[in-house]
Design a protein around this motif. Structure first.
Motif, PDB file in Angstrom:
ATOM      1  N   GLU A  10      34.618  16.877  16.776  1.00  0.00           N
ATOM      2  CA  GLU A  10      34.055  16.369  15.522  1.00  0.00           C
ATOM      3  C   GLU A  10      33.213  15.118  15.770  1.00  0.00           C
ATOM      4  OE1 GLU A  10      37.067  15.717  12.581  1.00  0.00           O
ATOM      5  OE2 GLU A  10      37.679  17.830  12.573  1.00  0.00           O
TER       6      GLU A  10
ATOM      7  N   ASP B  84      50.282  20.670  20.546  1.00  0.00           N
ATOM      8  CA  ASP B  84      49.724  20.379  19.216  1.00  0.00           C
ATOM      9  C   ASP B  84      48.866  19.117  19.239  1.00  0.00           C
ATOM     10  OD1 ASP B  84      51.069  22.594  18.299  1.00  0.00           O
ATOM     11  OD2 ASP B  84      52.691  21.455  17.338  1.00  0.00           O
ATOM     12  N   ASN B  85      49.364  18.075  19.874  1.00  0.00           N
ATOM     13  CA  ASN B  85      48.605  16.823  19.956  1.00  0.00           C
ATOM     14  C   ASN B  85      47.344  17.002  20.789  1.00  0.00           C
ATOM     15  OD1 ASN B  85      50.397  15.410  18.350  1.00  0.00           O
ATOM     16  ND2 ASN B  85      51.580  14.648  20.077  1.00  0.00           N
ATOM     17  N   ASP B  86      47.434  17.754  21.875  1.00  0.00           N
ATOM     18  CA  ASP B  86      46.269  17.997  22.716  1.00  0.00           C
ATOM     19  C   ASP B  86      45.200  18.763  21.941  1.00  0.00           C
ATOM     20  OD1 ASP B  86      44.994  17.775  25.296  1.00  0.00           O
ATOM     21  OD2 ASP B  86      45.322  19.949  25.531  1.00  0.00           O
ATOM     22  N   ARG B  87      45.622  19.770  21.172  1.00  0.00           N
ATOM     23  CA  ARG B  87      44.693  20.542  20.346  1.00  0.00           C
ATOM     24  C   ARG B  87      44.022  19.638  19.312  1.00  0.00           C
ATOM     25  NH1 ARG B  87      48.228  23.768  18.153  1.00  0.00           N
ATOM     26  NH2 ARG B  87      48.550  24.859  20.098  1.00  0.00           N
ATOM     27  N   GLU B  88      44.788  18.754  18.685  1.00  0.00           N
ATOM     28  CA  GLU B  88      44.238  17.852  17.676  1.00  0.00           C
ATOM     29  C   GLU B  88      43.244  16.868  18.307  1.00  0.00           C
ATOM     30  OE1 GLU B  88      45.793  14.739  14.246  1.00  0.00           O
ATOM     31  OE2 GLU B  88      47.226  16.020  15.263  1.00  0.00           O
ATOM     32  N   ILE B  89      43.557  16.362  19.493  1.00  0.00           N
ATOM     33  CA  ILE B  89      42.647  15.439  20.180  1.00  0.00           C
ATOM     34  C   ILE B  89      41.339  16.140  20.500  1.00  0.00           C
ATOM     35  CG2 ILE B  89      42.277  14.212  22.364  1.00  0.00           C
ATOM     36  CD1 ILE B  89      45.278  13.468  22.252  1.00  0.00           C
ATOM     37  N   LYS B  90      41.409  17.372  20.990  1.00  0.00           N
ATOM     38  CA  LYS B  90      40.184  18.124  21.304  1.00  0.00           C
ATOM     39  C   LYS B  90      39.356  18.372  20.050  1.00  0.00           C
ATOM     40  CE  LYS B  90      41.878  20.344  25.482  1.00  0.00           C
ATOM     41  NZ  LYS B  90      42.321  21.576  26.121  1.00  0.00           N
ATOM     42  N   MET B  91      40.028  18.690  18.952  1.00  0.00           N
ATOM     43  CA  MET B  91      39.331  18.939  17.698  1.00  0.00           C
ATOM     44  C   MET B  91      38.626  17.660  17.214  1.00  0.00           C
ATOM     45  SD  MET B  91      40.879  20.443  14.135  1.00  0.00           S
ATOM     46  CE  MET B  91      41.776  18.942  13.748  1.00  0.00           C
ATOM     47  N   MET B  92      39.315  16.533  17.276  1.00  0.00           N
ATOM     48  CA  MET B  92      38.711  15.266  16.846  1.00  0.00           C
ATOM     49  C   MET B  92      37.564  14.860  17.766  1.00  0.00           C
ATOM     50  SD  MET B  92      41.974  12.984  15.779  1.00  0.00           S
ATOM     51  CE  MET B  92      42.710  13.111  14.186  1.00  0.00           C
TER      52      MET B  92
END
Length: 109
Positions: free
Chosen positions: A81, A70-78
């Motif tokens: 962006e 979950d954290n890895d996915r969020e980091i990639k998304m940010m």
């Protein structure tokens, strides 16, 4: 089967009379005593405890892996962006296009 026993032994050579009476007043230890512990049952209990601990660890690992994903996915998304924001020219820069503003109005951001 292995049994572990720990004991201390004191040997008195020619003890004084009062000490001799105290020592001999007690019944001797039964050297034919058997171990009352059921070692096979103890082994099964220990195996069950180990299995339960192993399952708890596997559950914790699963939760931590999910948290990592979950954290890895969020980091990639940010990160994406931020890359997209850098690709879009910020207000006030032309980015190759001339922007004219009316002096009587405020520029639109």
């Amino acid at each position: 089967m292995i049994a572990y026993e720990l004991y201390e032994e004191l040997v008195f050579q020619d003890p004084v009379e009062p000490l001799y009476k105290l020592i001999t007043a007690f019944s001797p230890i039964d050297t034919n005593a058997t171990h009352s512990k059921d070692w096979e049952k103890e082994e099964q209990n220990q195996i069950a405890k180990i299995q339960k601990a192993k399952e708890a660890i596997q559950t914790q690992i699963g939760h931590l892996q999910q948290l990592y994903e979950d954290n890895d996915r969020e980091i990639k998304m940010m990160t994406n962006e931020l890359k997209n924001k850098k690709a879009i020219p910020s207000p006030g820069t032309s980015g190759g296009v001339t922007i004219e503003t009316n002096p009587t109005t405020k520029p639109v951001s």
